[in-house]
Write a protein that holds these residues in place. Sequence first.
Motif, mmCIF file in Angstrom:
data_model
loop_
_atom_site.group_PDB
_atom_site.id
_atom_site.type_symbol
_atom_site.label_atom_id
_atom_site.label_comp_id
_atom_site.label_asym_id
_atom_site.label_seq_id
_atom_site.Cartn_x
_atom_site.Cartn_y
_atom_site.Cartn_z
ATOM 1 N N HIS A 1 69.279 89.798 -1.150
ATOM 2 C CA HIS A 1 69.240 90.796 -2.099
ATOM 3 C C HIS A 1 70.637 91.139 -2.533
ATOM 4 N N ARG B 1 72.340 88.562 -4.864
ATOM 5 C CA ARG B 1 71.638 88.562 -6.292
ATOM 6 C C ARG B 1 72.045 89.699 -7.182
ATOM 7 N N HIS B 2 72.305 90.805 -6.426
ATOM 8 C CA HIS B 2 72.948 92.188 -7.406
ATOM 9 C C HIS B 2 74.169 92.072 -7.716
ATOM 10 N N SER C 1 74.442 89.632 -10.739
ATOM 11 C CA SER C 1 73.937 90.101 -11.968
ATOM 12 C C SER C 1 74.533 91.259 -12.653
ATOM 13 N N ALA D 1 73.438 94.228 -12.876
ATOM 14 C CA ALA D 1 72.797 95.235 -12.269
ATOM 15 C C ALA D 1 73.689 96.295 -11.877
ATOM 16 N N ARG E 1 76.145 97.884 -8.444
ATOM 17 C CA ARG E 1 75.949 97.786 -7.225
ATOM 18 C C ARG E 1 74.459 98.160 -6.720
ATOM 19 N N PRO E 2 73.936 97.367 -5.710
ATOM 20 C CA PRO E 2 72.708 97.501 -5.285
ATOM 21 C C PRO E 2 72.318 98.877 -4.801
ATOM 22 N N HIS E 3 71.355 99.721 -5.236
ATOM 23 C CA HIS E 3 71.044 100.918 -4.528
ATOM 24 C C HIS E 3 69.827 100.895 -4.010
ATOM 25 N N ASP E 4 68.748 99.722 -3.967
ATOM 26 C CA ASP E 4 67.695 99.745 -3.431
ATOM 27 C C ASP E 4 67.905 98.890 -2.165
ATOM 28 N N HIS E 5 67.041 98.869 -1.213
ATOM 29 C CA HIS E 5 67.308 98.048 -0.019
ATOM 30 C C HIS E 5 66.016 97.655 0.351
ATOM 31 N N THR F 1 81.513 97.104 -1.738
ATOM 32 C CA THR F 1 80.201 97.259 -2.084
ATOM 33 C C THR F 1 79.527 97.017 -0.859
ATOM 34 N N TYR G 1 76.453 98.998 0.936
ATOM 35 C CA TYR G 1 75.069 98.393 1.293
ATOM 36 C C TYR G 1 74.578 98.721 2.651
#
Length: 425
Positions: A67, A70-71, A74, A76, A78-82, A138, A142
């Motif tokens: 997860h 991939r973020h 991309s 998108a 920084r990933p905000h969902d987990h 980042t 996460y």
Amino acid sequence: MPPPRSAWRDVPEERVRGFAERSLAEVPVLAEDILREIRREYPNLPFTPDENGEPMALVAIRRALEHFVRHIASDAGRPHDHPRVFQEFGRGQVLRGRSLDSLQAMYRLGVRLAWRRLAEIGQQLDIPAPAMYELAETGFEYLDGLVAQSMRGYAEAAARQAGERLRLQRRLLDLLLAENPRRSPAAATEALAERAARIGWPLPERVAVAVLLRPAREALAPAVGRHVLLDMECEQPRMVVPDPEEAGRPELLRRATVGWSGALGPPVPLTEAAKSLRWAEAAVRLMERGLLPADEVLHCTEHTEALVLLPPEELIDALARRRLAPLERCGPTHGRRLAETLLAWLETRGGAPEVAARLGVHPQTVRYRLRQIRELWGAEVDDPDSRFELELVLRARRLRGELTGSAERVSDEWSRPLPGEAGCA
């Protein structure tokens, strides 16, 4: 102000894509390495398998790594969902009776190992250092998100568990404090044991029940431990203290109830807790009337006289009307002084000097009053039953504040009655 420039976004797209492809390819092995290290650091930690027989922890590590990679590869950002599986880990900590500390330590260990491998891949692909520093930042953000997910699951499970425990505790309290004259002690103990086992409350031999008065509507509950059953849902909260005479228990209870007032009933056998509750309720009623101190949680056993003599007002008043009828022939002031002298004499059974010392008057004044008392009551003051009843009603009046037990001191004319002691008709 424009947003700060992203060093990671300045990395050529093909190099980012290569970084992501190589990282994803190594995720399965990296996840195994992380789990192996966690098992080495925490050898007693149980790992629950999923429906395919794989440890759920391994699946979660793999999913989190995929997860994250991939973020960042991309557009998108920084990933905000987990992955929500981390909520389950938090719930599991509650069910196993553990804190989140060990779980957070494992997360940090996993991120540290993952970052070590990602940094090696970054070096191999000539990813600039500023971009890798940004990637590290980042990664730790996460990690914070994973911890937050687990904390959410932990809080939800803890709230459900606490609510269920409160429900079961109320059922135990209802049974414990109920009047069950037809139930044998053995049957009552068996029923209590069954309900107590559901909340892990060891059955004590003796208990004392307290009734509390709230210092304010929003007051925090007393900081009693889990061994004390506390019901805060009542207008006047109730508290069941196990083995109240155990060494150190009174002091712990005193510290836990600082700022609260109320009454703790006498210690009784477990199956007779309702009796302790009745005495505590009686004491609280007297506190509300100002007849007992109301600035702390008092012990009923230290106020036995008040609890025995004050609640049956009708009986005591009827007895007082009969036994103290002779005082109706005296004025209010002189009648009160005679009553105080009579009570002091009944309590000491001493001569004039002892009674005088108790009241703070001269012995000759006491002799004068005692002669009047014999004139008023006659042989009754020599009858044991009459003396007992007189002392009862006089003690009750003193507890109500109608008698003080002391009088003005005289000085020179000690052989004469005090002013206002003109006698009785």
